[in-house]
Structure formats: C-alpha cells, structure tokens
Design an enzyme around this catalytic site. Structure first.
Site, PDB file in Angstrom:
ATOM      1  N   SER A   1      81.762  77.119 -27.258  1.00 45.01           N
ATOM      2  CA  SER A   1      82.019  78.526 -27.584  1.00 45.01           C
ATOM      3  C   SER A   1      81.079  79.385 -26.752  1.00 45.01           C
ATOM      4  O   SER A   1      80.044  78.904 -26.265  1.00 45.01           O
ATOM      5  CB  SER A   1      81.757  78.757 -29.079  1.00 45.01           C
ATOM      6  OG  SER A   1      81.632  80.127 -29.384  1.00 45.01           O
TER       7      SER A   1
ATOM      8  N   TYR B   1      76.995  77.881 -37.147  1.00 45.17           N
ATOM      9  CA  TYR B   1      77.967  77.720 -36.065  1.00 45.17           C
ATOM     10  C   TYR B   1      77.274  77.793 -34.700  1.00 45.17           C
ATOM     11  O   TYR B   1      77.500  76.947 -33.828  1.00 45.17           O
ATOM     12  CB  TYR B   1      79.041  78.802 -36.171  1.00 45.17           C
ATOM     13  CG  TYR B   1      80.128  78.705 -35.129  1.00 45.17           C
ATOM     14  CD1 TYR B   1      81.222  77.872 -35.317  1.00 45.17           C
ATOM     15  CD2 TYR B   1      80.065  79.449 -33.954  1.00 45.17           C
ATOM     16  CE1 TYR B   1      82.230  77.778 -34.365  1.00 45.17           C
ATOM     17  CE2 TYR B   1      81.061  79.364 -32.995  1.00 45.17           C
ATOM     18  CZ  TYR B   1      82.138  78.528 -33.208  1.00 45.17           C
ATOM     19  OH  TYR B   1      83.128  78.432 -32.254  1.00 45.17           O
TER      20      TYR B   1
END
Length: 261
Positions: free
Chosen positions: A145, A158
């Site tokens: 990401s 995350y």
C-alpha cells in the site's frame, strides 16, 4: 498482453473480490491457470471463477484463512496438485479498520497484522519453499500500500503491517535472488473497490481523496491488475525487491504540486 503468462499457475489470496478479483480476471485474459483463494463467500468466489474462465483462463477456488498456517499450506499444495506446478504467488488478502491508536485492542491489532503481514509471509514461504525444492525461478507478489511509506492516523495496525511487508519483501528478494526467484510489492493508492464504495459514493469524501492524488482520480482495480501482470511476466525479469506504486502520484507529496513549500 504477455504471451509468456499463458498456462502459468497463479495463486491469489483474497482473489474473489476487489483487487484480487481484478487480478484473477487479468490473468484469465492472459490464459493463465488461476487459483482463487477466498475466506467465506463461496458464491462470490464462484462468480470470480466464472469471470476468469469467460476471460480465457482456467480457475479453481480454494477456501482458506491466510492467518492459519495449515490453510496456506493447503492452498499452495492444492494448486500444485490441481495444475502440476506453481509459478506466481500473489499475497493479496488484507483487512483494515479505523481505530484511534489509544483505543486499539490487542485482538484488533493482531487480526490486522496476522492477516496482512503474517498471511503474506506464510504465502511467500510456502511458494518459495516449492520454488527452491524444484529449482523453479518463481515469482512472489505482495500487495502492499502507499501506507508502507505514508503514515496513516487511525490505522496504526494497517500501516505497521504494510511497513513490515516492505522490508519482508526486500529481505526475501535479496535472499533468493541468486536462485532467480523474484519478490516484489505492489503499492496501490486510493482504489474503486467494494471496501471503499460507501466512502466514495459521498461526493465530499470522494473529492477530498481526489485532492490528494496528483493525477486527479481514484484508481481502477484493473490498473493494479496490469501492474501484477507486468511483474509476473518475463518483461520484469530483472525486477526484484521493489514496491511498484500504482497510486496516481499519491506518494509524491501532492501538497507541493502547485509549487508550495
């Protein structure tokens, strides 16, 4: 299209929806043999399988929880048993949820780390083990990401999982490069996926996100799938240990775009 991907065996975790499904369909278009892992929605997985087959590929579905070692072992072994080999392992399964860090429970932390990071490690390990034992110059692609480099308040679990994935991928790439095994990350930015559908349906929230993207629009899953196909192909034969961002420039400090600073 990449002709060398025809008949390659590609395993995709979390392959029944979102980015995983888009990648499955793209590899179907490449006439690959696709193994779609799914967590609990069999109907969704069967729909993805049908879409892959209609695109020109072959596909099977395998239920499994990537946080469970035995499920990941079974996934890889099922792919090998069904199609005779393994060429590409894509560790895509992931979860996220916003929580103020001082209120984040250990269970919530563990769920995200176990799914996003440990699951990717298990998939990488099992694929690489097979590649090494069979002298295969295989390919591992991990779905990272932009938040492997951009801090993300309310998502510390995350961001930590993706930051860890960055160095995991780089370490595996360095360790196994002498054997011709390539390991890379894809770093998506904001994407039009089901997990974001409600947020992006709100014009205000959508405009806010688009303002952080120099290219000015939210990405399509197919644009990430195209990156995966490239990394899996022989056209990327000299590429290993990188994160290839598909983010419309989000990681390039968009606040400076107009010459500010």
């Amino acid at each position: 299209m990449y002709t060398d991907l025809k008949d390659k065996v590609v395993v995709i975790t979390g392959g029944s929806t979102g980015l995983g499904r888009a990648m499955a369909v793209r590899f179907g278009q490449e006439e690959a043999k696709v193994v779609i892992n799914y967590y609990n929605n069999e109907e969704e997985a069967l729909d993805a399988k049908k879409e892959v087959e209609e695109a020109g590929g072959q596909a099977i579905i395998v239920q499994g929880d990537v946080t469970k070692e035995e499920d990941v072992v079974n996934l890889v072994q099922t792919a090998i048993k069904e199609f005779g080999t393994l060429d590409v392992m894509i560790n895509n399964a992931g979860v996220e949820n916003p929580v103020p860090s001082h209120e984040l429970s250990l269970d919530n932390w563990n769920k995200v780390i176990d799914t996003n990071l440990t699951g990717a490690f298990l998939g990488s390990r099992e694929a690489i083990k097979y590649f090494v034992e069979n002298d295969i110059k295989g390919n591992v692609i991990n779905m990272s990401s932009v938040h492997e480099m951009i801090p993300w308040p309310l998502f510390v679990h995350y961001a930590a999982s993706k930051g860890g994935m960055k160095l995991m991928t780089e370490t595996l790439a360095l360790e196994y490069a002498p054997k011709g095994i390539r390991v890379n990350n894809i770093g998506p930015g904001a994407m039009n996926t089901p997990i974001n559908a409600e947020k992006f349906a709100d014009p205000v929230q959508r405009a806010d996100v688009e303002s952080m993207i120099p290219m000015g629009y939210i990405g399509k899953p197919e644009e990430v799938a195209a990156v995966a196909a490239f990394l899996a192909s022989s056209q990327a034969s000299y590429v290993t240990g990188i994160t290839l961002f598909a983010d419309g420039g989000m990681t390039k400090y968009p606040s400076f775009q107009a010459g500010r600073g």
